[in-house]
Design an enzyme around this catalytic site. Sequence first.
Site, PDB file in Angstrom:
ATOM      1  CB  CYS A   2      56.057  46.682  -2.657  1.00 39.22           C
ATOM      2  SG  CYS A   2      57.113  46.836  -1.211  1.00 39.22           S
ATOM      3  CG  ASN A 102      51.852  47.126  -1.918  1.00 40.57           C
ATOM      4  OD1 ASN A 102      50.960  47.575  -2.616  1.00 40.57           O
ATOM      5  ND2 ASN A 102      52.569  47.902  -1.138  1.00 40.57           N
ATOM      6  N   GLY A 103      52.466  46.329   1.468  1.00 37.24           N
ATOM      7  CA  GLY A 103      51.700  46.772   2.629  1.00 37.24           C
ATOM      8  C   GLY A 103      52.565  46.787   3.860  1.00 37.24           C
ATOM      9  CB  CYS A 236      45.761  53.719   0.659  1.00 36.81           C
ATOM     10  SG  CYS A 236      46.949  55.057   0.597  1.00 36.81           S
ATOM     11  CE1 TYR A 242      54.438  61.482  -5.372  1.00 35.04           C
ATOM     12  CE2 TYR A 242      54.415  59.543  -3.958  1.00 35.04           C
ATOM     13  CZ  TYR A 242      55.112  60.425  -4.762  1.00 35.04           C
ATOM     14  OH  TYR A 242      56.439  60.276  -4.968  1.00 35.04           O
ATOM     15  CB  CYS A 382      51.123  56.037   6.203  1.00 36.60           C
ATOM     16  SG  CYS A 382      50.353  54.568   5.499  1.00 36.60           S
ATOM     17  CB  CYS A 433      42.783  54.359   4.878  1.00 38.64           C
ATOM     18  SG  CYS A 433      43.937  54.919   6.150  1.00 38.64           S
ATOM     19  CB  CYS A 436      48.264  60.417   5.884  1.00 39.25           C
ATOM     20  SG  CYS A 436      47.398  60.364   4.319  1.00 39.25           S
TER      21      CYS A 436
HETATM   22  P1  AMP Z   1      58.546  66.738   1.257  1.00 40.55           P
HETATM   23  O1  AMP Z   1      57.433  67.702   1.598  1.00 40.55           O
HETATM   24  O2  AMP Z   1      59.845  67.404   1.054  1.00 40.55           O
HETATM   25  O3  AMP Z   1      58.630  65.675   2.295  1.00 40.55           O
HETATM   26  O4  AMP Z   1      58.199  66.047  -0.136  1.00 40.55           O
HETATM   27  C1  AMP Z   1      56.916  65.968  -0.624  1.00 40.55           C
HETATM   28  C2  AMP Z   1      56.912  65.478  -2.062  1.00 40.55           C
HETATM   29  O5  AMP Z   1      57.356  64.129  -2.129  1.00 40.55           O
HETATM   30  C3  AMP Z   1      55.493  65.502  -2.593  1.00 40.55           C
HETATM   31  O6  AMP Z   1      55.332  66.575  -3.460  1.00 40.55           O
HETATM   32  C4  AMP Z   1      55.295  64.179  -3.303  1.00 40.55           C
HETATM   33  O7  AMP Z   1      55.408  64.367  -4.697  1.00 40.55           O
HETATM   34  C5  AMP Z   1      56.396  63.316  -2.799  1.00 40.55           C
HETATM   35  N1  AMP Z   1      55.895  62.334  -1.802  1.00 40.55           N
HETATM   36  C6  AMP Z   1      54.959  62.506  -0.869  1.00 40.55           C
HETATM   37  N2  AMP Z   1      54.807  61.403  -0.111  1.00 40.55           N
HETATM   38  C7  AMP Z   1      55.660  60.505  -0.592  1.00 40.55           C
HETATM   39  C8  AMP Z   1      55.973  59.162  -0.245  1.00 40.55           C
HETATM   40  N3  AMP Z   1      55.397  58.565   0.784  1.00 40.55           N
HETATM   41  N4  AMP Z   1      56.882  58.524  -0.986  1.00 40.55           N
HETATM   42  C9  AMP Z   1      57.470  59.126  -2.004  1.00 40.55           C
HETATM   43  N5  AMP Z   1      57.234  60.394  -2.368  1.00 40.55           N
HETATM   44  C10 AMP Z   1      56.351  61.091  -1.676  1.00 40.55           C
END
Ligand code: AMP
Length: 461
Positions: A2, A102-103, A236, A242, A382, A433, A436
Amino acid sequence: MCGIFGIEGHVDAANFTYLGLYALQHRGQESSGIVSWDGERMQVERGMGAIADVFGEETLERLAGERALGHTRYSTAGASAIHNAQPIVVNTSMGPVAIVHNGNLVNAANERRRLEHSGSIFQTSSDTEVVLHLMACNPRQDLVDSLMLALQRVRGAYSLIVVTPDELIAARDPHGFRPLTLGDLDGKPCFASESCAFDLLGARAVRDLEPGEVVVARNANLESHRLAVHRQPASCLFELVYFARPDSSLFGDSVSEARLAMGARLAREAPADADCVVPVPDSGLFSALGYSRESGLPLEFGLIRNHYVGRTFIEPKQSIRDFGVKVKLNPVRPLIEGRRVVLVDDSIVRGTTSPKIVRMVRAAGAREVHLRISCPPTVSPCYYGIDMPTRDELIAANNSVDEICELVGADSLAYLSLDGLYDSVSNERGGYCAACWTGDYPEVPADHDRRQVELFPRQEA
Ligand code: AMP
Protein backbone atom coordinates in the site's frame (compact mmCIF):
# COMPACT_ATOMS: atom_id res chain seq x y z
CA MET A 1 1.44 -3.40 -0.48
CA CYS A 2 0.00 0.00 0.00
CA GLY A 3 1.01 3.61 -0.25
CA ILE A 4 0.41 5.97 2.67
CA PHE A 5 0.74 9.72 3.03
CA GLY A 6 -0.03 12.22 5.80
CA ILE A 7 0.46 15.93 6.38
CA GLU A 8 0.07 18.19 9.41
CA GLY A 9 -0.73 21.88 9.72
CA HIS A 10 -1.19 22.80 6.06
CA VAL A 11 -4.22 24.71 4.74
CA ASP A 12 -4.24 22.49 1.64
CA ALA A 13 -3.76 19.24 3.58
CA ALA A 14 -6.23 17.12 1.57
CA ASN A 15 -4.99 18.44 -1.78
CA PHE A 16 -1.41 17.65 -0.92
CA THR A 17 -2.45 14.21 0.30
CA TYR A 18 -4.17 13.62 -3.04
CA LEU A 19 -0.97 14.60 -4.87
CA GLY A 20 1.17 12.48 -2.56
CA LEU A 21 -1.05 9.46 -3.23
CA TYR A 22 -0.75 10.07 -6.97
CA ALA A 23 3.01 9.59 -6.66
CA LEU A 24 2.41 6.40 -4.65
CA GLN A 25 -0.14 4.89 -7.01
CA HIS A 26 2.27 2.13 -8.07
CA ARG A 27 1.94 0.71 -4.53
CA GLY A 28 -1.72 -0.14 -5.02
CA GLN A 29 -4.77 0.78 -7.02
CA GLU A 30 -7.57 -1.36 -5.65
CA SER A 31 -8.93 1.35 -3.42
CA SER A 32 -8.08 4.88 -2.37
CA GLY A 33 -9.10 7.09 0.51
CA ILE A 34 -8.36 10.35 2.30
CA VAL A 35 -9.45 11.57 5.72
CA SER A 36 -9.08 15.10 7.09
CA TRP A 37 -9.75 16.58 10.51
CA ASP A 38 -11.72 19.77 9.93
CA GLY A 39 -11.56 20.99 13.53
CA GLU A 40 -14.84 19.34 14.51
CA ARG A 41 -15.04 15.97 12.82
CA MET A 42 -13.27 13.51 10.60
CA GLN A 43 -14.18 13.97 6.95
CA VAL A 44 -13.59 10.85 4.93
CA GLU A 45 -13.80 9.92 1.25
CA ARG A 46 -13.03 6.42 0.06
CA GLY A 47 -13.73 4.33 -2.98
CA MET A 48 -12.66 1.37 -5.05
CA GLY A 49 -10.06 2.10 -7.71
CA ALA A 50 -7.14 4.43 -8.31
CA ILE A 51 -6.89 7.99 -6.97
CA ALA A 52 -8.19 9.50 -10.22
CA ASP A 53 -11.24 7.19 -10.09
CA VAL A 54 -12.17 8.17 -6.55
CA PHE A 55 -11.26 11.85 -6.22
CA GLY A 56 -12.41 14.92 -8.10
CA GLU A 57 -12.58 18.60 -7.22
CA GLU A 58 -15.87 18.19 -5.34
CA THR A 59 -14.70 15.31 -3.18
CA LEU A 60 -11.51 17.15 -2.32
CA GLU A 61 -13.44 20.27 -1.34
CA ARG A 62 -15.37 18.25 1.22
CA LEU A 63 -12.07 17.32 2.89
CA ALA A 64 -11.49 20.56 4.79
CA GLY A 65 -8.91 21.02 7.52
CA GLU A 66 -5.17 21.27 8.04
CA ARG A 67 -4.47 17.65 8.97
CA ALA A 68 -5.00 14.81 6.52
CA LEU A 69 -3.86 11.36 5.59
CA GLY A 70 -4.48 9.00 2.71
CA HIS A 71 -4.06 5.49 1.48
CA THR A 72 -3.84 3.59 -1.74
CA ARG A 73 -4.49 -0.10 -1.28
CA TYR A 74 -3.25 -3.36 -2.62
CA SER A 75 -4.71 -6.05 -0.43
CA THR A 76 -2.52 -8.58 1.33
CA ALA A 77 -4.77 -9.14 4.34
CA GLY A 78 -8.52 -8.97 4.02
CA ALA A 79 -10.59 -9.06 0.87
CA SER A 80 -10.41 -6.47 -1.88
CA ALA A 81 -13.70 -4.75 -1.07
CA ILE A 82 -14.97 -1.30 -0.13
CA HIS A 83 -15.44 -2.18 3.55
CA ASN A 84 -11.69 -2.78 3.70
CA ALA A 85 -10.76 0.47 1.94
CA GLN A 86 -8.70 2.74 4.17
CA PRO A 87 -8.51 5.10 6.03
CA ILE A 88 -10.47 3.32 8.76
CA VAL A 89 -12.20 5.86 11.00
CA VAL A 90 -13.64 5.03 14.44
CA ASN A 91 -14.91 6.76 17.53
CA THR A 92 -13.25 5.73 20.76
CA SER A 93 -13.73 6.95 24.32
CA MET A 94 -10.62 9.09 23.65
CA GLY A 95 -12.24 10.69 20.59
CA PRO A 96 -12.23 9.99 16.86
CA VAL A 97 -9.23 8.23 15.31
CA ALA A 98 -8.37 7.53 11.66
CA ILE A 99 -5.64 5.17 10.52
CA VAL A 100 -3.83 4.05 7.36
CA HIS A 101 -1.48 1.08 7.26
CA ASN A 102 1.06 -0.46 4.92
CA GLY A 103 2.22 -3.92 5.92
CA ASN A 104 0.83 -7.11 7.31
CA LEU A 105 0.37 -8.05 10.96
CA VAL A 106 1.36 -11.65 11.57
CA ASN A 107 -0.58 -12.11 14.82
CA ALA A 108 -3.71 -10.22 13.74
CA ALA A 109 -5.91 -13.32 13.52
CA ASN A 110 -5.08 -14.33 17.11
CA GLU A 111 -5.49 -10.81 18.45
CA ARG A 112 -8.79 -10.44 16.65
CA ARG A 113 -10.10 -13.70 18.08
CA ARG A 114 -9.08 -12.61 21.57
CA LEU A 115 -10.70 -9.18 21.16
CA GLU A 116 -13.91 -10.68 19.76
CA HIS A 117 -14.17 -12.99 22.75
CA SER A 118 -14.10 -9.96 24.98
CA GLY A 119 -16.82 -8.19 22.99
CA SER A 120 -15.15 -6.28 20.14
CA ILE A 121 -17.24 -6.06 16.98
CA PHE A 122 -15.13 -5.71 13.84
CA GLN A 123 -16.36 -3.75 10.84
CA THR A 124 -13.76 -4.91 8.32
CA SER A 125 -11.74 -8.03 7.59
CA SER A 126 -8.52 -6.00 7.47
CA ASP A 127 -5.70 -6.63 9.95
CA THR A 128 -5.36 -2.87 10.47
CA GLU A 129 -8.60 -2.69 12.45
CA VAL A 130 -7.00 -4.78 15.19
CA VAL A 131 -4.77 -1.81 16.10
CA LEU A 132 -7.82 0.42 16.60
CA HIS A 133 -9.56 -2.14 18.81
CA LEU A 134 -6.44 -2.57 20.90
CA MET A 135 -6.35 1.22 21.36
CA ALA A 136 -10.05 1.43 22.21
CA CYS A 137 -9.64 -1.30 24.85
CA ASN A 138 -6.70 0.49 26.49
CA PRO A 139 -7.69 4.15 26.61
CA ARG A 140 -5.14 6.60 27.99
CA GLN A 141 -5.23 10.29 28.72
CA ASP A 142 -2.78 10.80 25.89
CA LEU A 143 -3.88 8.93 22.77
CA VAL A 144 -0.24 8.52 21.71
CA ASP A 145 0.30 6.30 24.79
CA SER A 146 -2.70 4.20 23.84
CA LEU A 147 -1.36 3.75 20.28
CA MET A 148 2.09 2.81 21.58
CA LEU A 149 0.56 0.22 23.92
CA ALA A 150 -1.43 -1.24 21.03
CA LEU A 151 1.67 -1.40 18.84
CA GLN A 152 3.49 -3.33 21.52
CA ARG A 153 0.92 -6.11 21.16
CA VAL A 154 0.93 -6.47 17.39
CA ARG A 155 3.67 -8.28 15.50
CA GLY A 156 4.78 -8.14 11.92
CA ALA A 157 4.99 -5.34 9.41
CA TYR A 158 3.45 -1.93 9.80
CA SER A 159 4.20 1.52 8.61
CA LEU A 160 1.17 3.51 9.67
CA ILE A 161 -0.18 7.02 10.07
CA VAL A 162 -2.91 8.08 12.48
CA VAL A 163 -4.97 11.26 12.63
CA THR A 164 -6.58 12.43 15.87
CA PRO A 165 -8.20 15.79 16.70
CA ASP A 166 -4.86 16.90 18.17
CA GLU A 167 -2.10 15.38 16.13
CA LEU A 168 -0.79 13.33 13.24
CA ILE A 169 1.19 10.25 14.33
CA ALA A 170 3.47 8.13 12.14
CA ALA A 171 4.94 4.80 13.24
CA ARG A 172 7.22 2.13 11.81
CA ASP A 173 7.40 -1.39 13.26
CA PRO A 174 10.49 -2.46 15.24
CA HIS A 175 11.85 -4.49 12.30
CA GLY A 176 11.24 -1.61 9.88
CA PHE A 177 9.91 -3.98 7.21
CA ARG A 178 8.11 -1.32 5.19
CA PRO A 179 9.44 2.15 4.35
CA LEU A 180 8.16 5.40 5.87
CA THR A 181 9.82 8.76 5.30
CA LEU A 182 9.53 12.15 6.96
CA GLY A 183 9.35 15.22 4.74
CA ASP A 184 9.08 18.97 5.16
CA LEU A 185 6.73 21.06 3.07
CA ASP A 186 7.27 24.76 3.75
CA GLY A 187 7.97 23.99 7.40
CA LYS A 188 5.02 21.56 7.72
CA PRO A 189 5.75 17.92 8.48
CA CYS A 190 4.57 15.25 6.07
CA PHE A 191 5.06 11.48 5.87
CA ALA A 192 5.09 9.19 2.86
CA SER A 193 5.84 5.58 1.99
CA GLU A 194 8.41 6.75 -0.53
CA SER A 195 10.35 9.93 -1.13
CA CYS A 196 9.04 10.29 -4.72
CA ALA A 197 5.85 11.71 -3.15
CA PHE A 198 7.84 14.62 -1.72
CA ASP A 199 9.37 15.44 -5.10
CA LEU A 200 5.93 15.93 -6.60
CA LEU A 201 4.86 18.21 -3.75
CA GLY A 202 8.05 20.23 -3.71
CA ALA A 203 8.72 18.97 -0.18
CA ARG A 204 12.15 18.15 1.21
CA ALA A 205 12.87 14.56 2.21
CA VAL A 206 14.19 14.83 5.77
CA ARG A 207 14.87 11.23 6.84
CA ASP A 208 13.43 7.71 7.10
CA LEU A 209 11.67 6.91 10.35
CA GLU A 210 13.81 4.50 12.37
CA PRO A 211 12.48 0.98 12.98
CA GLY A 212 10.33 1.15 16.13
CA GLU A 213 10.05 4.95 15.97
CA VAL A 214 6.80 6.81 16.56
CA VAL A 215 6.78 10.46 15.42
CA VAL A 216 4.06 12.78 16.69
CA ALA A 217 3.40 15.96 14.68
CA ARG A 218 1.40 18.74 16.35
CA ASN A 219 1.31 21.86 14.23
CA ALA A 220 4.92 22.38 13.23
CA ASN A 221 6.34 20.50 16.23
CA LEU A 222 7.72 17.00 16.05
CA GLU A 223 8.28 14.58 18.90
CA SER A 224 10.05 11.27 18.47
CA HIS A 225 9.20 8.26 20.67
CA ARG A 226 10.49 4.70 20.69
CA LEU A 227 8.47 1.53 21.10
CA ALA A 228 9.71 -0.51 24.03
CA VAL A 229 10.10 -3.56 21.78
CA HIS A 230 13.51 -3.98 20.11
CA ARG A 231 14.03 -6.23 17.13
CA GLN A 232 16.67 -6.91 14.51
CA PRO A 233 16.10 -4.42 11.64
CA ALA A 234 14.67 -6.22 8.60
CA SER A 235 13.91 -3.78 5.79
CA CYS A 236 12.27 -5.52 2.84
CA LEU A 237 14.89 -6.02 0.11
CA PHE A 238 12.18 -6.74 -2.43
CA GLU A 239 11.17 -3.07 -2.18
CA LEU A 240 14.57 -2.21 -3.66
CA VAL A 241 14.39 -5.01 -6.25
CA TYR A 242 10.88 -4.42 -7.51
CA PHE A 243 8.28 -2.57 -5.56
CA ALA A 244 9.50 0.96 -4.96
CA ARG A 245 9.73 3.60 -7.66
CA PRO A 246 13.24 4.03 -9.07
CA ASP A 247 13.15 7.76 -8.35
CA SER A 248 12.70 7.12 -4.61
CA SER A 249 15.31 6.63 -1.93
CA LEU A 250 14.62 3.86 0.58
CA PHE A 251 16.49 2.42 3.54
CA GLY A 252 19.44 4.69 2.78
CA ASP A 253 19.71 3.73 -0.90
CA SER A 254 18.67 5.35 -4.13
CA VAL A 255 16.41 2.70 -5.69
CA SER A 256 17.71 3.38 -9.21
CA GLU A 257 21.35 3.09 -8.15
CA ALA A 258 20.68 -0.15 -6.27
CA ARG A 259 18.99 -1.61 -9.37
CA LEU A 260 21.85 -0.49 -11.65
CA ALA A 261 24.27 -2.23 -9.29
CA MET A 262 22.13 -5.39 -9.31
CA GLY A 263 22.16 -5.43 -13.12
CA ALA A 264 25.92 -4.85 -13.30
CA ARG A 265 26.57 -7.62 -10.83
CA LEU A 266 24.24 -9.92 -12.77
CA ALA A 267 26.27 -9.22 -15.92
CA ARG A 268 29.44 -10.26 -14.10
CA GLU A 269 27.86 -13.33 -12.51
CA ALA A 270 25.94 -14.50 -15.57
CA PRO A 271 27.32 -13.15 -18.84
CA ALA A 272 25.64 -14.19 -22.09
CA ASP A 273 26.93 -14.54 -25.62
CA ALA A 274 24.35 -12.20 -27.12
CA ASP A 275 23.76 -9.12 -29.30
CA CYS A 276 21.65 -6.86 -27.11
CA VAL A 277 19.97 -6.38 -23.73
CA VAL A 278 16.19 -5.91 -23.63
CA PRO A 279 14.49 -4.83 -20.39
CA VAL A 280 11.07 -6.10 -19.40
CA PRO A 281 9.43 -2.73 -18.77
CA ASP A 282 9.09 -1.13 -16.32
CA SER A 283 10.37 -3.45 -13.60
CA GLY A 284 13.51 -4.58 -15.46
CA LEU A 285 14.57 -1.17 -16.81
CA PHE A 286 17.29 -0.18 -14.38
CA SER A 287 18.80 -3.64 -13.88
CA ALA A 288 18.89 -4.05 -17.69
CA LEU A 289 20.69 -0.72 -17.98
CA GLY A 290 23.21 -1.90 -15.36
CA TYR A 291 23.63 -5.19 -17.25
CA SER A 292 24.13 -3.35 -20.55
CA ARG A 293 26.69 -0.91 -19.15
CA GLU A 294 28.68 -3.67 -17.49
CA SER A 295 28.58 -6.12 -20.42
CA GLY A 296 29.02 -3.56 -23.17
CA LEU A 297 25.99 -5.00 -25.01
CA PRO A 298 23.65 -2.31 -26.38
CA LEU A 299 20.39 -1.67 -24.53
CA GLU A 300 17.38 -1.94 -26.84
CA PHE A 301 13.82 -1.04 -25.93
CA GLY A 302 12.54 -4.20 -27.56
CA LEU A 303 9.37 -4.41 -25.48
CA ILE A 304 6.86 -1.61 -25.13
CA ARG A 305 4.55 -1.38 -22.20
CA ASN A 306 1.04 -0.06 -22.49
CA HIS A 307 0.94 2.40 -19.59
CA TYR A 308 -2.82 2.51 -19.45
CA VAL A 309 -2.98 -0.94 -17.90
CA GLY A 310 -2.21 -1.39 -14.20
CA ARG A 311 0.65 -3.54 -13.02
CA THR A 312 -0.17 -7.14 -13.94
CA PHE A 313 0.11 -8.36 -10.40
CA ILE A 314 -1.81 -5.66 -8.69
CA GLU A 315 -5.24 -7.15 -9.18
CA PRO A 316 -5.70 -10.13 -6.90
CA LYS A 317 -7.61 -12.32 -9.33
CA GLN A 318 -5.55 -14.76 -11.41
CA SER A 319 -7.87 -14.38 -14.41
CA ILE A 320 -7.28 -10.62 -14.55
CA ARG A 321 -3.54 -11.09 -14.16
CA ASP A 322 -3.30 -13.51 -17.10
CA PHE A 323 -5.19 -11.11 -19.28
CA GLY A 324 -2.96 -8.27 -18.09
CA VAL A 325 0.22 -9.85 -19.43
CA LYS A 326 -1.14 -9.99 -22.96
CA VAL A 327 -2.60 -6.55 -22.92
CA LYS A 328 0.46 -4.95 -21.33
CA LEU A 329 3.51 -5.73 -23.46
CA ASN A 330 4.24 -5.69 -27.19
CA PRO A 331 7.57 -6.39 -28.91
CA VAL A 332 9.34 -3.97 -31.26
CA ARG A 333 10.21 -6.37 -34.07
CA PRO A 334 12.96 -4.31 -35.80
CA LEU A 335 14.98 -4.22 -32.56
CA ILE A 336 14.67 -7.94 -31.87
CA GLU A 337 14.51 -9.77 -35.20
CA GLY A 338 17.49 -12.00 -35.92
CA ARG A 339 19.26 -11.06 -32.67
CA ARG A 340 20.40 -12.96 -29.62
CA VAL A 341 18.62 -11.20 -26.78
CA VAL A 342 19.41 -10.94 -23.06
CA LEU A 343 16.00 -10.35 -21.50
CA VAL A 344 16.26 -8.75 -18.05
CA ASP A 345 13.44 -8.80 -15.49
CA ASP A 346 13.33 -8.21 -11.75
CA SER A 347 11.80 -11.48 -10.54
CA ILE A 348 9.96 -14.67 -11.38
CA VAL A 349 7.23 -15.49 -8.87
CA ARG A 350 4.62 -17.95 -10.14
CA GLY A 351 6.33 -18.18 -13.49
CA THR A 352 3.21 -17.39 -15.47
CA THR A 353 4.51 -14.12 -16.96
CA SER A 354 8.01 -15.10 -18.14
CA PRO A 355 7.02 -17.89 -20.58
CA LYS A 356 4.63 -15.49 -22.30
CA ILE A 357 7.27 -12.80 -22.63
CA VAL A 358 9.89 -15.27 -23.88
CA ARG A 359 7.37 -16.58 -26.44
CA MET A 360 6.55 -13.03 -27.49
CA VAL A 361 10.23 -12.16 -28.01
CA ARG A 362 10.83 -15.34 -30.02
CA ALA A 363 7.73 -14.67 -32.12
CA ALA A 364 9.21 -11.24 -32.92
CA GLY A 365 12.18 -13.02 -34.49
CA ALA A 366 14.78 -13.32 -31.69
CA ARG A 367 17.33 -16.03 -32.50
CA GLU A 368 18.07 -16.74 -28.83
CA VAL A 369 16.55 -15.56 -25.55
CA HIS A 370 18.74 -15.50 -22.42
CA LEU A 371 16.67 -14.62 -19.38
CA ARG A 372 18.40 -12.82 -16.49
CA ILE A 373 16.66 -12.08 -13.19
CA SER A 374 17.92 -9.36 -10.83
CA CYS A 375 17.20 -11.23 -7.59
CA PRO A 376 17.63 -14.82 -6.34
CA PRO A 377 14.93 -17.49 -6.90
CA THR A 378 11.77 -16.68 -4.93
CA VAL A 379 11.23 -19.76 -2.79
CA SER A 380 9.16 -18.61 0.21
CA PRO A 381 6.00 -16.56 0.59
CA CYS A 382 6.04 -13.11 2.16
CA TYR A 383 4.08 -12.56 5.37
CA TYR A 384 4.97 -8.92 5.69
CA GLY A 385 2.83 -7.20 3.12
CA ILE A 386 4.03 -8.21 -0.35
CA ASP A 387 1.30 -10.04 -2.21
CA MET A 388 2.82 -13.43 -2.89
CA PRO A 389 1.31 -16.82 -3.45
CA THR A 390 1.77 -19.90 -1.26
CA ARG A 391 4.97 -21.90 -1.47
CA ASP A 392 3.26 -24.47 -3.72
CA GLU A 393 2.59 -21.81 -6.33
CA LEU A 394 6.13 -20.41 -6.36
CA ILE A 395 7.88 -21.89 -9.38
CA ALA A 396 11.34 -21.75 -7.77
CA ALA A 397 10.17 -23.54 -4.63
CA ASN A 398 9.40 -26.61 -6.67
CA ASN A 399 11.82 -26.51 -9.61
CA SER A 400 15.56 -26.18 -10.17
CA VAL A 401 16.91 -23.27 -12.24
CA ASP A 402 17.39 -25.67 -15.19
CA GLU A 403 13.80 -26.86 -14.89
CA ILE A 404 12.53 -23.27 -14.73
CA CYS A 405 14.60 -22.44 -17.81
CA GLU A 406 12.84 -25.23 -19.64
CA LEU A 407 9.41 -24.23 -18.33
CA VAL A 408 9.81 -20.62 -19.43
CA GLY A 409 11.29 -21.70 -22.78
CA ALA A 410 14.52 -19.65 -22.58
CA ASP A 411 17.89 -20.65 -24.07
CA SER A 412 19.51 -19.89 -20.71
CA LEU A 413 18.34 -18.58 -17.35
CA ALA A 414 20.31 -17.08 -14.47
CA TYR A 415 19.34 -15.32 -11.24
CA LEU A 416 21.39 -12.80 -9.26
CA SER A 417 23.01 -14.50 -6.25
CA LEU A 418 22.04 -13.49 -2.71
CA ASP A 419 25.60 -12.23 -2.14
CA GLY A 420 25.32 -10.23 -5.35
CA LEU A 421 22.07 -8.71 -4.16
CA TYR A 422 23.48 -7.76 -0.74
CA ASP A 423 26.56 -6.27 -2.38
CA SER A 424 24.29 -4.02 -4.48
CA VAL A 425 22.77 -2.25 -1.45
CA SER A 426 24.35 -0.18 1.32
CA ASN A 427 23.30 -1.62 4.65
CA GLU A 428 24.80 -4.64 6.37
CA ARG A 429 23.06 -7.84 5.30
CA GLY A 430 21.70 -8.27 8.85
CA GLY A 431 19.59 -5.15 8.31
CA TYR A 432 17.33 -6.59 5.60
CA CYS A 433 14.54 -9.12 5.31
CA ALA A 434 15.37 -11.55 2.50
CA ALA A 435 12.90 -14.24 3.59
CA CYS A 436 11.33 -14.64 0.13
CA TRP A 437 14.70 -15.94 -1.12
CA THR A 438 15.99 -17.67 2.02
CA GLY A 439 12.90 -18.79 3.95
CA ASP A 440 14.55 -17.25 7.01
CA TYR A 441 11.69 -15.28 8.59
CA PRO A 442 12.51 -12.50 11.06
CA GLU A 443 9.00 -12.85 12.55
CA VAL A 444 7.14 -16.14 12.27
CA PRO A 445 3.41 -15.77 11.54
CA ALA A 446 0.92 -17.23 13.97
CA ASP A 447 -0.47 -19.58 11.39
CA HIS A 448 2.31 -20.35 9.00
CA ASP A 449 0.26 -22.27 6.50
CA ARG A 450 -2.24 -19.61 5.66
CA ARG A 451 -2.00 -17.21 2.80
CA GLN A 452 -1.96 -13.58 3.84
CA VAL A 453 -5.10 -12.82 1.93
CA GLU A 454 -6.95 -15.49 3.85
CA LEU A 455 -5.91 -14.30 7.28
CA PHE A 456 -9.56 -13.54 7.86
CA PRO A 457 -12.59 -15.18 6.31
CA ARG A 458 -13.67 -13.33 3.19
CA GLN A 459 -16.82 -11.26 3.43
CA GLU A 460 -19.02 -9.95 0.71
CA ALA A 461 -18.84 -6.19 0.13
P1 AMP B 1 4.96 -14.28 -12.32
O1 AMP B 1 6.31 -14.96 -12.34
O2 AMP B 1 4.12 -14.61 -13.48
O3 AMP B 1 4.26 -14.58 -11.04
O4 AMP B 1 5.19 -12.70 -12.39
C1 AMP B 1 6.37 -12.11 -12.02
C2 AMP B 1 6.39 -10.65 -12.42
O5 AMP B 1 5.43 -9.91 -11.68
C3 AMP B 1 7.75 -10.06 -12.09
O6 AMP B 1 8.49 -9.89 -13.25
C4 AMP B 1 7.46 -8.73 -11.41
O7 AMP B 1 7.67 -7.68 -12.33
C5 AMP B 1 6.04 -8.81 -11.01
N1 AMP B 1 5.90 -9.06 -9.55
C6 AMP B 1 6.66 -9.82 -8.77
N2 AMP B 1 6.20 -9.85 -7.51
C7 AMP B 1 5.13 -9.06 -7.49
C8 AMP B 1 4.22 -8.66 -6.47
N3 AMP B 1 4.31 -9.13 -5.24
N4 AMP B 1 3.25 -7.80 -6.81
C9 AMP B 1 3.15 -7.34 -8.04
N5 AMP B 1 3.96 -7.69 -9.04
C10 AMP B 1 4.94 -8.54 -8.79
